[in-house]
Design an enzyme around this catalytic site. Sequence first.
Site, PDB file in Angstrom:
ATOM      1  N   ILE A 143       0.868  -1.167   0.000  1.00 26.37           N
ATOM      2  CA  ILE A 143       0.000   0.000   0.000  1.00 26.37           C
ATOM      3  C   ILE A 143       0.912   1.226   0.000  1.00 26.37           C
ATOM      4  O   ILE A 143       2.068   1.148   0.425  1.00 26.37           O
ATOM      5  CB  ILE A 143      -0.982   0.026   1.202  1.00 26.37           C
ATOM      6  CG1 ILE A 143      -0.236  -0.058   2.544  1.00 26.37           C
ATOM      7  CG2 ILE A 143      -2.012  -1.079   1.090  1.00 26.37           C
ATOM      8  CD1 ILE A 143      -1.172   0.004   3.753  1.00 26.37           C
ATOM      9  N   ASP A 144       0.397   2.332  -0.487  1.00 26.18           N
ATOM     10  CA  ASP A 144       1.217   3.529  -0.647  1.00 26.18           C
ATOM     11  C   ASP A 144       1.765   4.038   0.678  1.00 26.18           C
ATOM     12  O   ASP A 144       1.201   3.775   1.747  1.00 26.18           O
ATOM     13  CB  ASP A 144       0.397   4.648  -1.297  1.00 26.18           C
ATOM     14  CG  ASP A 144      -0.110   4.278  -2.679  1.00 26.18           C
ATOM     15  OD1 ASP A 144       0.518   3.420  -3.317  1.00 26.18           O
ATOM     16  OD2 ASP A 144      -1.132   4.852  -3.104  1.00 26.18           O
ATOM     17  N   LYS A 145       2.832   4.793   0.599  1.00 31.22           N
ATOM     18  CA  LYS A 145       3.457   5.387   1.776  1.00 31.22           C
ATOM     19  C   LYS A 145       2.442   6.103   2.660  1.00 31.22           C
ATOM     20  O   LYS A 145       2.411   5.912   3.876  1.00 31.22           O
ATOM     21  CB  LYS A 145       4.543   6.365   1.340  1.00 31.22           C
ATOM     22  CG  LYS A 145       5.119   7.200   2.474  1.00 31.22           C
ATOM     23  CD  LYS A 145       6.031   8.303   1.948  1.00 31.22           C
ATOM     24  CE  LYS A 145       6.466   9.234   3.069  1.00 31.22           C
ATOM     25  NZ  LYS A 145       7.267  10.372   2.573  1.00 31.22           N
ATOM     26  N   THR A 170      -0.819   5.858   2.666  1.00 29.42           N
ATOM     27  CA  THR A 170      -2.030   5.089   2.944  1.00 29.42           C
ATOM     28  C   THR A 170      -1.753   4.241   4.180  1.00 29.42           C
ATOM     29  O   THR A 170      -0.714   3.584   4.268  1.00 29.42           O
ATOM     30  CB  THR A 170      -2.394   4.183   1.759  1.00 29.42           C
ATOM     31  OG1 THR A 170      -2.670   4.990   0.614  1.00 29.42           O
ATOM     32  CG2 THR A 170      -3.622   3.331   2.075  1.00 29.42           C
ATOM     33  N   ARG A 202      -6.832   5.732  -5.862  1.00 24.24           N
ATOM     34  CA  ARG A 202      -6.545   7.157  -6.060  1.00 24.24           C
ATOM     35  C   ARG A 202      -6.773   7.570  -7.517  1.00 24.24           C
ATOM     36  O   ARG A 202      -7.356   8.621  -7.799  1.00 24.24           O
ATOM     37  CB  ARG A 202      -5.108   7.455  -5.630  1.00 24.24           C
ATOM     38  CG  ARG A 202      -4.854   7.172  -4.156  1.00 24.24           C
ATOM     39  CD  ARG A 202      -3.365   7.143  -3.827  1.00 24.24           C
ATOM     40  NE  ARG A 202      -2.752   8.452  -4.026  1.00 24.24           N
ATOM     41  CZ  ARG A 202      -1.441   8.645  -3.993  1.00 24.24           C
ATOM     42  NH1 ARG A 202      -0.613   7.621  -3.785  1.00 24.24           N
ATOM     43  NH2 ARG A 202      -0.951   9.861  -4.168  1.00 24.24           N
TER      44      ARG A 202
END
Length: 303
Positions: free
Chosen positions: A137-139, A141, A237
Amino acid sequence: MEIKEISVCGEEEKIRLDLFLCKYFPDKSRNYIQNLIEDELVKVNGKVKKSNYKVRNKDNIIMTFSEPVHMNIKAEDIPIDVLYEDKDLIVVNKPQGMIVHPAAGVYTGTLVNALLNHCSDLSGINGVMRPGIVHRIDKDTSGILVVAKNDNSHNKLAMQLKDHSMTREYVALVEEVIKEEKGTVDRPIARHPKDKIKMAVVHDGKRAITHYEVLERFKNNTLIKCVLETGRTHQIRVHMSYIGHPLVGDPVYGYKKQRFNLNGQLLHAKKLGFIHPSTGKYMEFETEVPDYFKRIIKVLRKR
């Protein structure tokens, strides 16, 4: 850094690029090869291709390995929120601001650095840079991730991701009011044609499917639940921005002028469910949104 150059022969034509390279590097896993391709460390005739590209006679393939740099990844005493752990896997609740694994220029402070300090038995399928990492998962998130401790667990969990049987549910706050109660965005995603830092809906990209459902409406925002059927980079996103409802706080796909002082998008991986690779039993984990997320919701409710 190590560079390998390969030329395709006639009898090898029409083989997928990732499978072709697996043949030449039997000590490397298919996941590892696909990660190199995704990171644009594989070029065919000087151009970046996808894993499903069918090689052609006389194609010139150049691969860049950076194993020596990978070996510098060290264990760090960083606190992690462990929701569950056994001999096969670890389930963690990642905070906003933490990168999942090291990458070019970032070799410390990641979840992997913390995991290496927490335990030594992580799967090696994704190489030294991404030990145990089944999905990301993104930084910015927050939320739940499952990490594999051995290759057998990794393969079985990765298969569940591939066949879409793993439950992945997110909560997000988006801009503007969504009128319909629920919907699905089924649009392909790939690297942005002009901005390589961003992803975008691209007609020849990889298929991406996001299901969303309204949880609560505010004056200028909507709280939604998102269920992923696929797992492309920045999928939620990109998809929500594409339909005109970018995530609040998103510095890349969101509004340039933000109303709240945030460190990133309001997106939380709330629920994760999967079949345990050893017991065969279904396991499901759920966490609440972080406090900073709750505070924004509280403010919106008052308005």
